[in-house]
Write an enzyme that holds these catalytic residues in place. Sequence first.
Site, short mmCIF file in Angstrom:
data_model
loop_
_atom_site.label_atom_id
_atom_site.label_comp_id
_atom_site.label_asym_id
_atom_site.label_seq_id
_atom_site.Cartn_x
_atom_site.Cartn_y
_atom_site.Cartn_z
CB CYS A 166 -2.01 6.99 1.51
SG CYS A 166 -3.40 6.11 2.21
CD GLU A 176 -3.04 -1.01 0.36
OE1 GLU A 176 -3.09 -0.02 -0.39
OE2 GLU A 176 -3.88 -1.92 0.33
P1 NAD Z 1 8.49 4.85 4.34
O1 NAD Z 1 8.37 4.08 3.08
O2 NAD Z 1 9.67 5.73 4.54
O3 NAD Z 1 8.47 3.88 5.61
C1 NAD Z 1 7.43 2.96 5.83
C2 NAD Z 1 7.95 1.80 6.66
O4 NAD Z 1 8.92 1.06 5.89
C3 NAD Z 1 8.65 2.19 7.95
O5 NAD Z 1 8.24 1.30 8.96
C4 NAD Z 1 10.11 1.98 7.61
O6 NAD Z 1 10.92 1.72 8.75
C5 NAD Z 1 10.04 0.78 6.72
N1 NAD Z 1 11.21 0.55 5.85
C6 NAD Z 1 12.24 1.40 5.57
N2 NAD Z 1 13.10 0.81 4.70
C7 NAD Z 1 12.60 -0.42 4.43
C8 NAD Z 1 13.03 -1.49 3.59
N3 NAD Z 1 14.12 -1.39 2.85
N4 NAD Z 1 12.25 -2.59 3.54
C9 NAD Z 1 11.12 -2.69 4.26
N5 NAD Z 1 10.67 -1.71 5.08
C10 NAD Z 1 11.41 -0.59 5.16
O7 NAD Z 1 7.11 5.64 4.42
P2 NAD Z 1 6.73 6.80 5.44
O8 NAD Z 1 7.47 8.01 5.04
O9 NAD Z 1 6.84 6.26 6.82
O10 NAD Z 1 5.16 6.99 5.11
C11 NAD Z 1 4.64 7.88 4.19
C12 NAD Z 1 4.23 7.15 2.92
O11 NAD Z 1 3.30 6.11 3.20
C13 NAD Z 1 3.52 8.06 1.94
O12 NAD Z 1 4.03 7.84 0.64
C14 NAD Z 1 2.07 7.61 2.01
O13 NAD Z 1 1.30 7.89 0.87
C15 NAD Z 1 2.24 6.16 2.25
N6 NAD Z 1 1.02 5.59 2.80
C16 NAD Z 1 0.27 4.74 2.02
C17 NAD Z 1 -0.92 4.22 2.50
C18 NAD Z 1 -1.75 3.28 1.67
O14 NAD Z 1 -2.60 2.60 2.23
N7 NAD Z 1 -1.56 3.21 0.37
C19 NAD Z 1 -1.36 4.56 3.77
C20 NAD Z 1 -0.58 5.43 4.54
C21 NAD Z 1 0.61 5.93 4.04
#
Ligand code: NAD
Length: 467
Positions: A274, A240
């Site tokens: 999001c 997501e």
């Molecule tokens: P991010 O991608 O920086 O981090 C998300 C998670 O991924 C964190 O827990 C992080 O520690 C982890 N992570 C970091 N590196 C990783 C790796 N290599 N492999 C696996 N996990 C890893 O996102 P963010 O900045 O925390 O959140 C904002 C983003 O989330 C925005 O783009 C937003 O649109 C999106 N979002 C999407 C939805 C949806 O349902 N589509 C919902 C909420 C937020």
Amino acid sequence: MKYKLLIDGALVDGASAIEVVNPATGRPFAAAPRADEAQAELAIAAARRAFPAWAARDCAGRRGYLEQLATAIEARAEDFARLLTQEQGKPLEQARQEVMGTVAALGYYAEQKLAPRTLRETAEDRIVEQRYPLGVVAAITPWNYPLLLMMLKVAPALITGNTVIAKPAPTTPLSTLLLGEIAAAILPAGVFQTLVDRNDLGAMLSAHPGVAHVSFTGSTPTGRKVLASASDTLKRFTLELGGNDAAIILDDADVAKVAPAIFAGATTNSGQICLAVKRVYAPRAMMDALCEELARLAAEAVVGDGLKQGTTIGPIQNRAQFEKVLTLIEDARARGTIVAGGEPSSRDGYFIAPTIVRDLPDDARLVREEQFAPVLPVLAYDDLDDAIARANDSDFGLGGTVWTSDVERGIAVAARIESGTVWVNKHLDLPFDVPFGGAKQSGIGRQQGIEGMEDFTQTRIVNAALG
Ligand code: NAD
């Protein structure tokens, strides 16, 4: 309060600790235990040990556990809400809504089951599609809705018979840790565990052969990394990801009705949703009235600490995101007209006043990129086909809205938007029984609905000759 990780049924210290910053002050207010790889290995091993007994129960046998968890969270609702406001920034009332949404999600999933489907039943054959759980699920979440987004993974994963390792974002770990503390007294050891990292364990969990499914919510760039990490083991995953959702206002819409809905859709949770409205397309003749109304709403908003009564917009959740938003505003200032906000706040904390920008070209960063902030570009269109083409001209395809006084016309426009969800004359309505997910680079797979539960299972076709 001293926060602990939940590993193999025990609440334990981390290998080290991280500071958790309150975005309303910019200062640390709590410490969280940080797990190292050895602790992650222990958690994976415990989840694998717990899996067979948990999977062997049927949904009814697991239901009571989820109900107990819901009751226990509800009993601590105010603690959760205050914690969410402090670690995430959102106004307390919105934090309360997030907690109650979390309780409702658990209650909903507690009652679900995936029944076998008979695909053919004749005198000769019986062909049945069964579903069985995958194993250990890694639930990885971002920082905008730390508790609700976690529960939208944990509850369906558990009810379908998987065991779960919850890994929240490093800047908002506390609500997940409190969830772990509560779950420790309810769920069997290893069924649910919590790990906190510094962005270093997500890749390990995604690549690990002991993890069967990664349920990931976060940005598109990190989603790509999850996809790559999962490839060696052909692991199941749900992604997501980010969005850049367009709101298309039709020429028959009533500005006085539409402007407050769009403003709320762009600024709730400081725009860190999001599915927030991230760009607006309005008929050229409507632009002045619409921008005036949006600017008025922006001036009325109360930006401040979410714990303070009356605050309507809290801070941006973390410094890195705050600094990114400031660069987007500077780019917008150079290329468009700022009609509200646009000035960085002089106080401590990561505050951005709601900002409305018009006259931007389509290739401006604020139009092309996901801002994840209460900073909204409003773009004029002369021709509806052109507006739809511009809305679709994006690598993202998460959501979108259409605003009109003719709902059938709105539905016809919605049918031309390349996105996973399009609302007409409403926004952010996400019933648990309706599947949700992204098109294009906004995601792969579904959450919620039957499809979302099925993502946590493997299909098995049992094809028997009856003769
Ligand atoms: P991010 O991608 O920086 O981090 C998300 C998670 O991924 C964190 O827990 C992080 O520690 C982890 N992570 C970091 N590196 C990783 C790796 N290599 N492999 C696996 N996990 C890893 O996102 P963010 O900045 O925390 O959140 C904002 C983003 O989330 C925005 O783009 C937003 O649109 C999106 N979002 C999407 C939805 C949806 O349902 N589509 C919902 C909420 C937020």
